[in-house]
Design a protein around this motif. Sequence first.
Motif, PDB file in Angstrom:
ATOM      1  N   THR A   5       0.706  -1.350  -0.021  1.00 28.68           N
ATOM      2  CA  THR A   5       0.039  -0.119   0.042  1.00 28.68           C
ATOM      3  C   THR A   5       0.877   1.154  -0.007  1.00 28.68           C
ATOM      4  O   THR A   5       1.790   1.225   1.084  1.00 28.68           O
ATOM      5  CB  THR A   5      -0.925   0.081   1.148  1.00 28.68           C
ATOM      6  N   PHE A   6       0.491   2.169  -0.973  1.00 26.78           N
ATOM      7  CA  PHE A   6       1.358   3.375  -1.128  1.00 26.78           C
ATOM      8  C   PHE A   6       0.588   4.668  -0.872  1.00 26.78           C
ATOM      9  O   PHE A   6      -0.614   4.506  -1.237  1.00 26.78           O
ATOM     10  CB  PHE A   6       2.150   3.360  -2.565  1.00 26.78           C
ATOM     11  N   PRO A   7       0.740   5.523  -0.074  1.00 23.88           N
ATOM     12  CA  PRO A   7       0.076   6.828   0.337  1.00 23.88           C
ATOM     13  C   PRO A   7       0.182   7.610  -1.122  1.00 23.88           C
ATOM     14  O   PRO A   7       1.020   7.481  -2.064  1.00 23.88           O
ATOM     15  CB  PRO A   7       0.839   7.389   1.489  1.00 23.88           C
ATOM     16  N   ALA A   8      -0.625   8.706  -1.042  1.00 29.99           N
ATOM     17  CA  ALA A   8      -0.342   9.641  -2.092  1.00 29.99           C
ATOM     18  C   ALA A   8       0.916  10.333  -1.875  1.00 29.99           C
ATOM     19  O   ALA A   8       1.208  10.675  -0.867  1.00 29.99           O
ATOM     20  CB  ALA A   8      -1.541  10.631  -2.075  1.00 29.99           C
ATOM     21  N   VAL A  13       4.972  13.292   2.184  1.00 30.82           N
ATOM     22  CA  VAL A  13       5.484  12.045   2.157  1.00 30.82           C
ATOM     23  C   VAL A  13       6.730  11.803   1.544  1.00 30.82           C
ATOM     24  O   VAL A  13       7.596  11.072   1.930  1.00 30.82           O
ATOM     25  CB  VAL A  13       4.299  11.214   1.268  1.00 30.82           C
ATOM     26  N   ILE A  14       7.046  12.593   0.528  1.00 35.08           N
ATOM     27  CA  ILE A  14       8.260  12.345  -0.287  1.00 35.08           C
ATOM     28  C   ILE A  14       9.382  12.903   0.652  1.00 35.08           C
ATOM     29  O   ILE A  14      10.400  12.099   0.842  1.00 35.08           O
ATOM     30  CB  ILE A  14       8.409  13.272  -1.703  1.00 35.08           C
ATOM     31  N   THR A  16       9.398  12.508   3.887  1.00 32.34           N
ATOM     32  CA  THR A  16       9.736  11.392   5.165  1.00 32.34           C
ATOM     33  C   THR A  16      10.293  10.430   4.430  1.00 32.34           C
ATOM     34  O   THR A  16      11.096   9.899   5.173  1.00 32.34           O
ATOM     35  CB  THR A  16       7.943  11.146   5.526  1.00 32.34           C
ATOM     36  N   TYR A  17      10.075   9.903   3.354  1.00 33.96           N
ATOM     37  CA  TYR A  17      10.753   8.781   2.847  1.00 33.96           C
ATOM     38  C   TYR A  17      12.264   9.153   2.397  1.00 33.96           C
ATOM     39  O   TYR A  17      13.042   8.285   2.540  1.00 33.96           O
ATOM     40  CB  TYR A  17      10.076   8.217   1.735  1.00 33.96           C
ATOM     41  N   GLY A  18      12.439  10.210   1.998  1.00 34.92           N
ATOM     42  CA  GLY A  18      13.963  10.759   1.898  1.00 34.92           C
ATOM     43  C   GLY A  18      14.787  10.590   3.199  1.00 34.92           C
ATOM     44  O   GLY A  18      15.748  10.426   3.213  1.00 34.92           O
ATOM     45  N   PHE A  19      14.148  11.096   4.201  1.00 33.41           N
ATOM     46  CA  PHE A  19      14.544  11.051   5.774  1.00 33.41           C
ATOM     47  C   PHE A  19      14.806   9.845   5.776  1.00 33.41           C
ATOM     48  O   PHE A  19      15.942   9.523   6.632  1.00 33.41           O
ATOM     49  CB  PHE A  19      13.716  11.697   6.435  1.00 33.41           C
ATOM     50  N   TYR A  20      14.008   8.672   5.821  1.00 32.88           N
ATOM     51  CA  TYR A  20      14.210   7.212   6.172  1.00 32.88           C
ATOM     52  C   TYR A  20      15.516   6.788   5.292  1.00 32.88           C
ATOM     53  O   TYR A  20      16.127   6.117   5.952  1.00 32.88           O
ATOM     54  CB  TYR A  20      12.817   6.396   5.550  1.00 32.88           C
ATOM     55  N   ILE A  21      15.625   7.088   4.362  1.00 35.83           N
ATOM     56  CA  ILE A  21      16.774   6.630   3.349  1.00 35.83           C
ATOM     57  C   ILE A  21      18.179   7.217   3.804  1.00 35.83           C
ATOM     58  O   ILE A  21      19.004   6.695   4.033  1.00 35.83           O
ATOM     59  CB  ILE A  21      16.470   7.133   1.698  1.00 35.83           C
ATOM     60  N   ILE A 213       4.046   0.610   2.538  1.00 38.93           N
ATOM     61  CA  ILE A 213       5.404   0.760   2.289  1.00 38.93           C
ATOM     62  C   ILE A 213       6.191   1.372   3.254  1.00 38.93           C
ATOM     63  O   ILE A 213       7.314   0.952   3.621  1.00 38.93           O
ATOM     64  CB  ILE A 213       5.405   1.827   1.216  1.00 38.93           C
ATOM     65  N   ASP A 214       5.504   2.206   4.398  1.00 39.34           N
ATOM     66  CA  ASP A 214       6.155   2.450   5.358  1.00 39.34           C
ATOM     67  C   ASP A 214       6.757   1.079   6.222  1.00 39.34           C
ATOM     68  O   ASP A 214       8.109   1.569   6.857  1.00 39.34           O
ATOM     69  CB  ASP A 214       5.230   3.167   6.376  1.00 39.34           C
TER      70      ASP A 214
END
Length: 256
Positions: A5-8, A13-14, A16-21, A213-214
């Motif tokens: 499941t992917f969010p909009a 969100v972008i 946040t995911y960049g921070f995760y990487i 995906i989180d």
Amino acid sequence: MNLITFPALTDAVIYTYGFYIFLSVFVFKLESSGTFNLPYSKFAKGQGVSPKVGMFIIYFLPILAYLYTWNSSDNPKLFYQWITLLAFVIHFGKRCLEVLFLHKFSGRIGMLGVFFITIAYSNIGLVTGSLHNHTPESLANQIPVWWTILGAVIFLIGQTGNLYHHILLTKLRSGNEKEYKIPNQGLFQKLVCPHYFFELVSWLGFAILSTYIDSFFILIIMTAYLSGRSNRTREWYLEKLPGFPSERKRILPGVY
């Protein structure tokens, strides 16, 4: 069919995911290089609190965080919510029981380690719990049964393998003995940290059960952290334990 499941993809969100990487790369470099190792186990600095108390806090508070999200949602509790709750509680509940009844500790745990790890794990509980417990029924019903079964099987393999290798580590010490010894049973014949490997297998199973995906990003962060720590652990063994087999991989059989 809903496997992941992917969010909009909003800006938030972008970012946040960049921070995760970024966080994954950052923690890997810190742990693997020895620049900063969280102060527990063989990397404890000799100051802090009882590891039994500190580690229990680390593993128990995330359960409370997840349960908070369970109670904060008015959504009907479907099989999806129950299976993800069960997996989360099993993962951290098992660790609590290991701390109380299985592990033999050789030193203290630094308060900095207790603080950072508790915050990180509790945040995982809040994030995944919020996602799972606010999942619409229409979305939960799209998850194929085979995907859920796959996630559950992988998760249980990870939990079982992790527990087995923790038991092997405990058996290396008798009574109040605190000296480190070279483990030679199970996957310890091939890996420095097979218990880390199986922990990652558990996180993979949890991510599949979650579908979000989180949860896969959480798997990436955990892989980076445990890979870095396994590298530093290998270096520590080679420095401190004469005769330690240098051919053993760190965390991933035949690869790393």
